[in-house]
Motif scaffolding. Structure first.
Motif, PDB file in Angstrom:
ATOM      1  N   LYS A   1       8.392  -7.328  -1.851  1.00  0.00           N
ATOM      2  CA  LYS A   1       9.029  -6.135  -2.561  1.00  0.00           C
ATOM      3  C   LYS A   1       8.550  -6.363  -3.826  1.00  0.00           C
ATOM      4  CE  LYS A   1      14.316  -6.524  -2.687  1.00  0.00           C
ATOM      5  NZ  LYS A   1      14.888  -5.529  -2.394  1.00  0.00           N
ATOM      6  N   ILE A   2       8.884  -4.874  -4.324  1.00  0.00           N
ATOM      7  CA  ILE A   2       8.667  -4.505  -4.937  1.00  0.00           C
ATOM      8  C   ILE A   2       9.123  -3.233  -5.420  1.00  0.00           C
ATOM      9  CG2 ILE A   2       7.141  -2.935  -4.336  1.00  0.00           C
ATOM     10  CD1 ILE A   2       5.132  -2.784  -6.993  1.00  0.00           C
ATOM     11  N   ALA A   3       9.699  -3.434  -7.106  1.00  0.00           N
ATOM     12  CA  ALA A   3      10.833  -2.599  -7.211  1.00  0.00           C
ATOM     13  C   ALA A   3      10.863  -2.717  -9.320  1.00  0.00           C
ATOM     14  CB  ALA A   3      12.365  -2.592  -7.182  1.00  0.00           C
TER      15      ALA A   3
ATOM     16  N   ALA B   1       4.543   0.176 -11.758  1.00  0.00           N
ATOM     17  CA  ALA B   1       4.207  -0.179 -10.354  1.00  0.00           C
ATOM     18  C   ALA B   1       3.279  -0.506  -9.978  1.00  0.00           C
ATOM     19  CB  ALA B   1       4.659   0.319  -9.079  1.00  0.00           C
ATOM     20  N   ARG B   2       1.740   0.332 -10.770  1.00  0.00           N
ATOM     21  CA  ARG B   2       0.665   0.042 -10.844  1.00  0.00           C
ATOM     22  C   ARG B   2       0.130  -1.240 -11.110  1.00  0.00           C
ATOM     23  NH1 ARG B   2      -3.230   1.585 -14.320  1.00  0.00           N
ATOM     24  NH2 ARG B   2      -1.310   3.097 -15.232  1.00  0.00           N
ATOM     25  N   GLN B   3       0.369  -0.988 -12.326  1.00  0.00           N
ATOM     26  CA  GLN B   3       0.145  -2.859 -13.107  1.00  0.00           C
ATOM     27  C   GLN B   3       0.881  -3.520 -12.218  1.00  0.00           C
ATOM     28  OE1 GLN B   3       0.827  -2.923 -17.489  1.00  0.00           O
ATOM     29  NE2 GLN B   3       0.728  -0.945 -17.586  1.00  0.00           N
TER      30      GLN B   3
ATOM     31  N   GLU C   1       4.944  -3.450   4.157  1.00  0.00           N
ATOM     32  CA  GLU C   1       5.464  -2.178   5.262  1.00  0.00           C
ATOM     33  C   GLU C   1       6.925  -1.296   4.708  1.00  0.00           C
ATOM     34  OE1 GLU C   1       8.017  -6.162   6.498  1.00  0.00           O
ATOM     35  OE2 GLU C   1       6.283  -5.860   8.689  1.00  0.00           O
ATOM     36  N   VAL C   2       6.816  -0.480   4.320  1.00  0.00           N
ATOM     37  CA  VAL C   2       7.005   1.032   3.557  1.00  0.00           C
ATOM     38  C   VAL C   2       7.942   1.676   4.902  1.00  0.00           C
ATOM     39  CG1 VAL C   2       5.637   1.458   3.887  1.00  0.00           C
ATOM     40  CG2 VAL C   2       7.297   2.247   2.113  1.00  0.00           C
ATOM     41  N   ARG C   3       9.517   2.327   4.415  1.00  0.00           N
ATOM     42  CA  ARG C   3      10.153   3.107   5.575  1.00  0.00           C
ATOM     43  C   ARG C   3       9.235   4.234   4.996  1.00  0.00           C
ATOM     44  NH1 ARG C   3      15.450   2.986   6.808  1.00  0.00           N
ATOM     45  NH2 ARG C   3      16.687   1.182   5.965  1.00  0.00           N
TER      46      ARG C   3
ATOM     47  N   SER D   1      10.024   7.075   4.907  1.00  0.00           N
ATOM     48  CA  SER D   1      11.024   8.168   4.391  1.00  0.00           C
ATOM     49  C   SER D   1      10.385   7.554   3.186  1.00  0.00           C
ATOM     50  CB  SER D   1      12.608   8.417   4.425  1.00  0.00           C
ATOM     51  OG  SER D   1      12.804   7.200   4.382  1.00  0.00           O
ATOM     52  N   ASN D   2      10.363   6.759   2.521  1.00  0.00           N
ATOM     53  CA  ASN D   2      10.006   6.836   0.957  1.00  0.00           C
ATOM     54  C   ASN D   2       8.363   6.985   0.491  1.00  0.00           C
ATOM     55  OD1 ASN D   2       9.689   5.032  -1.435  1.00  0.00           O
ATOM     56  ND2 ASN D   2       9.900   3.171  -0.542  1.00  0.00           N
ATOM     57  N   VAL D   3       8.277   8.116   0.016  1.00  0.00           N
ATOM     58  CA  VAL D   3       6.984   8.642  -0.536  1.00  0.00           C
ATOM     59  C   VAL D   3       6.354   7.959  -1.563  1.00  0.00           C
ATOM     60  CG1 VAL D   3       6.223  11.087  -0.554  1.00  0.00           C
ATOM     61  CG2 VAL D   3       7.863  11.052   1.097  1.00  0.00           C
ATOM     62  N   ALA D   4       8.018   7.983  -2.285  1.00  0.00           N
ATOM     63  CA  ALA D   4       7.277   7.024  -3.641  1.00  0.00           C
ATOM     64  C   ALA D   4       6.217   5.391  -3.895  1.00  0.00           C
ATOM     65  CB  ALA D   4       8.505   7.129  -4.502  1.00  0.00           C
ATOM     66  N   ALA D   5       6.603   5.187  -2.571  1.00  0.00           N
ATOM     67  CA  ALA D   5       6.256   3.896  -2.470  1.00  0.00           C
ATOM     68  C   ALA D   5       5.336   4.464  -1.748  1.00  0.00           C
ATOM     69  CB  ALA D   5       6.952   3.007  -1.825  1.00  0.00           C
ATOM     70  N   ARG D   6       4.842   4.753  -0.359  1.00  0.00           N
ATOM     71  CA  ARG D   6       3.221   5.173  -0.077  1.00  0.00           C
ATOM     72  C   ARG D   6       2.611   6.027  -0.903  1.00  0.00           C
ATOM     73  NH1 ARG D   6       5.695   8.845   5.160  1.00  0.00           N
ATOM     74  NH2 ARG D   6       3.552   8.795   5.139  1.00  0.00           N
ATOM     75  N   LYS D   7       2.545   6.579  -1.632  1.00  0.00           N
ATOM     76  CA  LYS D   7       1.747   7.457  -2.181  1.00  0.00           C
ATOM     77  C   LYS D   7       1.559   6.140  -3.333  1.00  0.00           C
ATOM     78  CE  LYS D   7       2.810  12.211  -2.601  1.00  0.00           C
ATOM     79  NZ  LYS D   7       1.884  12.259  -1.149  1.00  0.00           N
ATOM     80  N   LEU D   8       2.525   5.522  -3.657  1.00  0.00           N
ATOM     81  CA  LEU D   8       1.656   4.365  -5.122  1.00  0.00           C
ATOM     82  C   LEU D   8       0.995   3.305  -4.125  1.00  0.00           C
ATOM     83  CD1 LEU D   8       2.605   2.770  -7.059  1.00  0.00           C
ATOM     84  CD2 LEU D   8       4.458   0.955  -5.540  1.00  0.00           C
ATOM     85  N   TYR D   9       1.636   3.168  -2.972  1.00  0.00           N
ATOM     86  CA  TYR D   9       0.270   2.148  -2.095  1.00  0.00           C
ATOM     87  C   TYR D   9      -1.205   2.753  -1.792  1.00  0.00           C
ATOM     88  CZ  TYR D   9       4.224  -0.823  -1.309  1.00  0.00           C
ATOM     89  OH  TYR D   9       5.832  -0.869  -1.345  1.00  0.00           O
TER      90      TYR D   9
END
Ligand SMILES: CC(C)(COP(=O)(O)OP(=O)(O)OC[C@H]1O[C@@H](n2cnc3c(N)ncnc32)[C@H](O)[C@@H]1OP(=O)(O)O)[C@@H](O)C(=O)NCCC(=O)NCCS
Length: 149
Positions: A63-65, A76-78, A98-100, A102-110
């Motif tokens: 989990k990350i938030a 989140a990057r740090q 794992e990521v949904r 539809s979770n574009v923000a998280a996908r781009k982060l990863y």
């Protein structure tokens, strides 16, 4: 993360389904668990967290938030960089999450932090029903350090 951080962490559960205090406590005391907390440099206030687990040379980011007011500031990057350092020091060679879909923000982060999509779990999430994308990070020391400079 310590017990003292839990009120902030639980209060920061904006996304659904939200984890309960008991779930975070379980993570804190999990024998393979490790966690990081971020605080704002400006205000000192709680900004976000990351929970991971490692078994042998493999890790998972559970989990990350980041709290909404602190987003798009590199928190989140740090947190991910702290996790990568921890995994490298522990002899971990690969990390999954794992990521949904539809979770574009998280996908781009990863993607920006060198994870690549390695699979799909069909209809993995409920409410709403959705595929999970599996992301993998290969912890080749030189590559990760070079890219993160
Ligand atoms: C996903 C999340 C953790 C990102 O946290 P953050 O601190 O805002 O992310 P960062 O500021 O470190 O962003 C790093 C990069 O991720 C990408 N990114 C982050 N948020 C984004 C957004 N809303 N839209 C598009 N790209 C985004 C960008 O590439 C960004 O780099 P840039 O700002 O230089 O363009 C945060 O939005 C969040 O807490 N979301 C709710 C919980 C969640 O979805 N967790 C992931 C579950 S798998």
């Amino acid at each position: 993360m310590t017990e003292a951080d839990l009120p902030d962490v639980v209060r920061g559960e904006y996304e659904k389904p939200a984890w309960t205090r008991a779930q975070f406590e379980g993570e804190l005391h999990h024998p393979q668990g490790w966690q990081f907390i971020a605080h704002s440099r400006k205000t000192g206030q709680f900004a976000g967290y990351l929970c991971g687990r490692s078994v042998a040379d493999e890790s998972e980011i559970i989990k990350i938030a980041v709290v909404p007011d602190c987003r798009r500031q590199g928190v989140a990057r740090q947190l991910l960089q702290a996790a990568v350092r921890h995994m490298q020091c522990s002899g971990v060679t690969r990390c999954f999450l794992e990521v949904r879909q539809s979770n574009v923000a998280a996908r781009k982060l990863y993607e920006k932090n060198l994870f690549h999509q390695s699979g799909v779990r069909r209809k993995y999430y409920s409410e709403p029903l959705e595929d999970a994308l599996i992301f993998k990070l290969d912890l080749v020391e030189e590559k990760v350090e070079k890219e993160q400079e």
